[in-house]
Design a protein around this motif. Structure first.
Motif, PDB file in Angstrom:
ATOM      1  N   PHE A 247       0.833  -1.204   0.000  1.00 40.45           N
ATOM      2  CA  PHE A 247       0.000   0.000   0.000  1.00 40.45           C
ATOM      3  C   PHE A 247       0.869   1.257   0.000  1.00 40.45           C
ATOM      4  CE2 PHE A 247      -2.460   3.374   1.924  1.00 40.45           C
ATOM      5  CZ  PHE A 247      -3.695   3.264   1.308  1.00 40.45           C
ATOM      6  N   PHE A 248       1.721   1.396   1.019  1.00 45.12           N
ATOM      7  CA  PHE A 248       2.477   2.638   1.158  1.00 45.12           C
ATOM      8  C   PHE A 248       3.620   2.720   0.141  1.00 45.12           C
ATOM      9  CE2 PHE A 248       0.526   2.236   5.372  1.00 45.12           C
ATOM     10  CZ  PHE A 248      -0.044   3.499   5.490  1.00 45.12           C
ATOM     11  N   GLY A 249       4.226   1.571  -0.201  1.00 43.26           N
ATOM     12  CA  GLY A 249       5.270   1.609  -1.215  1.00 43.26           C
ATOM     13  C   GLY A 249       4.732   2.021  -2.572  1.00 43.26           C
ATOM     14  N   SER A 250       3.600   1.458  -2.960  1.00 41.02           N
ATOM     15  CA  SER A 250       3.003   1.812  -4.248  1.00 41.02           C
ATOM     16  C   SER A 250       2.508   3.249  -4.248  1.00 41.02           C
ATOM     17  CB  SER A 250       1.846   0.857  -4.560  1.00 41.02           C
ATOM     18  OG  SER A 250       2.274  -0.487  -4.531  1.00 41.02           O
ATOM     19  N   ALA A 251       1.888   3.678  -3.132  1.00 41.34           N
ATOM     20  CA  ALA A 251       1.413   5.061  -3.049  1.00 41.34           C
ATOM     21  C   ALA A 251       2.574   6.048  -3.117  1.00 41.34           C
ATOM     22  CB  ALA A 251       0.611   5.260  -1.763  1.00 41.34           C
TER      23      ALA A 251
END
Length: 562
Positions: A247-251
């Motif tokens: 989630f946070f890596g892609s965002a």
């Protein structure tokens, strides 16, 4: 049909008539083994018919019927027609009926997701980011756990088909992706508070990406865990870490790409060459998807946040021509992709063998509705303690009822590599039934529900003579987002910030520092050039229309039309 042990050498080109081991290894596969052209031709015909159907809906003002319902119904009719032709042995259109998940995730889904993020330019998305994230992340996880846990425990009790915890959670995650297009259209027609409208719109967009990441988590993390060596708590922590990384890596990757595009188009002025400007926007739009998939992150989550950031910053570094061109191009691409997916959804009823179990389907529908209810009602009640704009019980019920399932659950169900084949067919069949149930019955029943629950809204609408319009294409095509085309000089922007003393938190930080850093403040000369460019193009088109073969030089005709 038996396969030889040497089939692994030719697994990309399977032949039906091979009954011996590979005697002629040098013989190339026949060119008709993978008929690509019939597939493309079938898609073109299908899209053409769907466009005509949507045009007829708009022409005859059938605004009460959502376009998704009409396109799915058309797909069902076409699938039945093709099946009759195949039964009579008049033709074989198996290839045209096929829906490939890879085609969906590589070609159809990215434009839909990017356009959704790019259209978040107006309203109060960043002011409501906390509430939107709560609905999209926590709410989707709650729905996934309720559906997945319910299926698992009912299977252990021998009430329905028995599935493992991994498969149950994967199915609960994919079926939690909602598509409340009808809800948003109704909210717009009823003049609902724009904050609530943005809350529902933002939740529906993030929900799709979160559902995909949850499904990938179930496949990528749970399936790799050794149940004999790892406890359930450790498996849960691994899954949580995997989800947070995705989630946070892609965002972060999508946000970084969007910011780089803003800086690039701020310092490399391509405003006088709109074709180059538009080309760079298209490259930056698809770039985060490829980068994320290359490093094993979620390309959908990345391209969503890239669209949000590029809409907020990069869009204002473009010329007026490219701004309008980006809006209309993205809308057209998203419409074509959504239409293809919904049409193939209708065709899928006749496309592959089904495994239908009435008890499994009924319990899944009950769990889906229960999961949506546990998502909407408690979280809305909790948010009302911290919100000035309250979410009324009536709106909660409409949000729950209009939580339609759409294209993403269908494609994810085909993408799951479940074994044995009976389980995969059961998941695919159940997903199709749930999607059709929500689209045809709940989507078609949204209008009667609003009329039954209408009290003060119906009276105000009768006074304003405003009708509910569920046609997404007509609403998007009739307007150019003038708010998104606003251009301020540096002096005008500073004056606007000075008068906006109510900004807090991120909005204040964005207005004070981020927006001036990533967007180009225009001079009076830039504004004059943009206006001249738009006026020149408009006058040129107008003169061509007036002087063309079908044009009219009669000013009285123009006055009558106006």
């Amino acid at each position: 049909m038996a396969k030889s042990s040497n089939d692994t050498e030719n697994n990309s080109n399977e032949t039906i008539h091979s009954t011996k081991p590979a005697v002629k290894p040098t013989t190339p596969a026949p060119p008709t083994a993978k008929p690509i052209l019939p597939m493309q031709t079938g898609v073109e015909y299908l899209c053409c018919i769907c466009i005509i159907l949507v045009h007829l809906l708009i022409k005859f003002k059938l605004h009460f019927l959502p376009e998704s319902v009409a396109v799915v119904s058309l797909g069902i009719l076409m699938g039945g027609f093709i099946k009759i032709i195949e039964f009579q042995e008049l033709a074989n259109w198996k290839e045209e009926e096929m829906f490939r998940p890879n085609m969906f995730f590589l070609l159809l889904l990215p434009p839909i997701i990017f356009e959704s993020g790019y259209s978040l330019h107006k309203g109060n998305f960043f002011q409501n980011i906390g509430s939107i994230t709560l609905f999209a992340v926590i709410g989707t996880a709650i729905s996934a756990f309720i559906v997945g846990g319910g299926i698992y425990f009912l299977g252990q009790a021998d009430v329905i088909y028995k599935m493992s915890m991994t498969d149950s959670f994967a199915f609960g995650s994919l079926i939690s992706a909602v598509d409340p297009v009808a809800t948003i259209a109704i909210f717009n027609a009823l003049n609902v508070d724009p904050v609530l409208n943005m809350l529902v719109f933002g939740e529906s967009i993030l929900n799709d990406a979160v559902s995909i990441v949850l499904t990938n988590t179930a496949e990528g993390c749970f399936s790799r865990s050794d149940n004999s060596m790892v406890t359930g708590w450790e498996t849960f922590l691994q899954a949580l870490g995997y989800f947070l990384k995705m989630f946070f890596g892609s965002a972060a990757l999508g946000t970084l790409t969007g910011l780089i595009s803003a800086l690039f188009l701020k310092h490399f002025d391509l405003r006088k060459t709109p074709s180059l400007e538009f080309g760079m926007m298209i490259i930056f739009a698809y770039l985060p998807y490829g980068l994320a998939e290359g490093i094993k992150l979620s390309g959908i989550m990345s391209i969503l946040f890239a669209g949000i950031v590029m809409s907020h910053y990069t869009h204002h570094n473009l010329s007026p021509v490219t701004q309008i061109l980006m809006q209309q191009t993205l809308r057209t691409m998203a419409f074509m992709c959504e239409t293809c997916v919904f049409a193939f959804l209708g065709l899928s009823i006749f496309s592959f063998p089904h495994n239908f179990e009435i008890s499994f389907v009924i319990w899944c529908i009950v769990l889906v509705l229960l999961g949506r209810a546990v998502n909407i009602f408690p979280l809305s009640f909790l948010l009302n303690f911290f919100r000035d704009h309250k979410i009324t019980p009536k709106m909660m019920f409409i949000m729950w009822f209009s939580g339609l399932r759409g294209a993403i659950p269908y494609a994810l169900s085909l993408h799951l590599g479940l074994e044995p084949i009976e389980k995969r067919q059961l998941i695919g069949t159940t997903t199709i039934i749930i999607v059709l149930f929500t689209i045809l019955l709940m989507g078609g029943g949204t209008m009667p529900l609003i009329r039954l629950m209408d009290i003060e809204e119906s009276q105000s609408r009768r006074k304003n003579k405003k009708d509910i319009n569920l046609s997404k294409t007509e609403k998007m095509g009739n307007t150019i987002e003038s708010e998104h085309l606003s251009e301020l000089t540096e002096e005008e922007y500073e004056a606007q910030i000075y008068h906006r003393q109510d900004l807090k938190g991120f909005m204040w930080l964005d207005a004070k520092y981020l927006n001036p850093f990533f967007t180009r403040r225009l001079t009076q000369e830039d504004l004059l050039h943009g206006r001249i460019q738009m006026k020149t193009l408009t006058n040129k088109w107008y003169e061509e229309v007036r002087q063309g073969p079908s044009g009219s030089e009669n000013d009285e005709d123009e006055a009558e039309l106006l």
